[in-house]
Write an enzyme that holds these catalytic residues in place. Sequence first.
Site, PDB file in Angstrom:
ATOM      1  N   TYR A 231      -3.731  -0.102   9.938  1.00 40.86           N
ATOM      2  CA  TYR A 231      -3.276  -0.637   8.499  1.00 40.86           C
ATOM      3  C   TYR A 231      -1.971  -0.284   8.189  1.00 40.86           C
ATOM      4  CZ  TYR A 231      -4.531  -0.683   3.239  1.00 40.86           C
ATOM      5  OH  TYR A 231      -4.631  -1.167   2.070  1.00 40.86           O
TER       6      TYR A 231
ATOM      7  N   SER B  10       0.927  -1.239   0.088  1.00 44.84           N
ATOM      8  CA  SER B  10      -0.095   0.192   0.144  1.00 44.84           C
ATOM      9  C   SER B  10       0.941   1.198   0.032  1.00 44.84           C
ATOM     10  CB  SER B  10      -0.655   0.082   1.224  1.00 44.84           C
ATOM     11  OG  SER B  10      -1.397   1.321   1.495  1.00 44.84           O
TER      12      SER B  10
END
Length: 264
Positions: free
Chosen positions: A158, A145
Amino acid sequence: MKNQFSLEGKVALITGASYGIGFAIASSLANAGATIVFNDLKQEFVDKGLAAYKAEGIKAHGYVCDVTDEAGVNAMVAQIEKEVGVIDILVNNAGIIKRIPMVEMSAAEFRQVIDVDLNAPFIVSKAVIPSMIKKGAGKIINICSMMSELGRETVSAYAAAKGGLKMLTRNIASEYGEFNIQCNGIGPGYIATPQTAPLREKQADGSRHPFDSFIIAKTPAARWGNPEDLAGPAVFLASNASDFVNGHVLYVDGGILAYIGKQP
Ligand code: NAP
Ligand code: GCO
């Protein structure tokens, strides 16, 4: 050149791939010749995924499995080896996000994100590596990510998981590279999928969500990515074309990480 990118005869497991990024990556691997296997949490989602692959002319094999359940993952991998064949390519795609300010987030919520986004890639990789070693080849692609590199408000768990996944990627490459196993990451930028739908929701007056405008201004390509933007990079990292690429994260972000952002 065509042969270098061919996935003919390969079996690819893409986790959480009934729709979204996983589905697009699986479709690209299928178009390059791979046999597709995927899993999802419930039979209902697996059935929807199977119908979506069929509509694309792809024959896929779907399994119900929670990637955080080690015994379940081991059983699924054994079943795939029996029913389809040894897994040549693993894409750790299944993931969740919780957007909660850190001081309001419970430890249980934090753990849940770490469990799906970091522990699960460890569990699934661990389940497929022994057969890859026996075969003398294997490809593992971890879906990282922007948050493998950057932080932002509300995504502490996250970012911690995706930063960890980048290092798990490097460690698998370090530990198993000598067995001709390549483990690399793809770091998607902001991609239009159900996961990011809340960040693109139109305002009551029909205008863009402020986060939507923010991302456009932060992205040199001046748009959100589509899941299909990840297709070519995925085929590259799954194929022999990348046999000496190991422990790398390929950011597919329209240039976000290179850019300071448009001046307002
Ligand atoms: P998505 O639309 O939310 O899809 C995620 C998939 O993972 C769903 O099919 C979901 O299944 C599955 N899943 C979640 N938990 C699971 C579990 N415990 N076991 C099995 N499957 C599970 O997400 P996406 O946007 O396509 O994202 C895919 C991956 O890319 C994720 O790792 C995400 O973090 C990463 N990523 C996304 C973006 C983006 O901008 N969209 C950017 C960078 C990275 P259900 O259908 O059952 O919920
Ligand atoms: C967010 C987003 C991101 C993306 C993606 C970026 O809330 O900031 O959901 O984290 O999904 O992972 O690469």
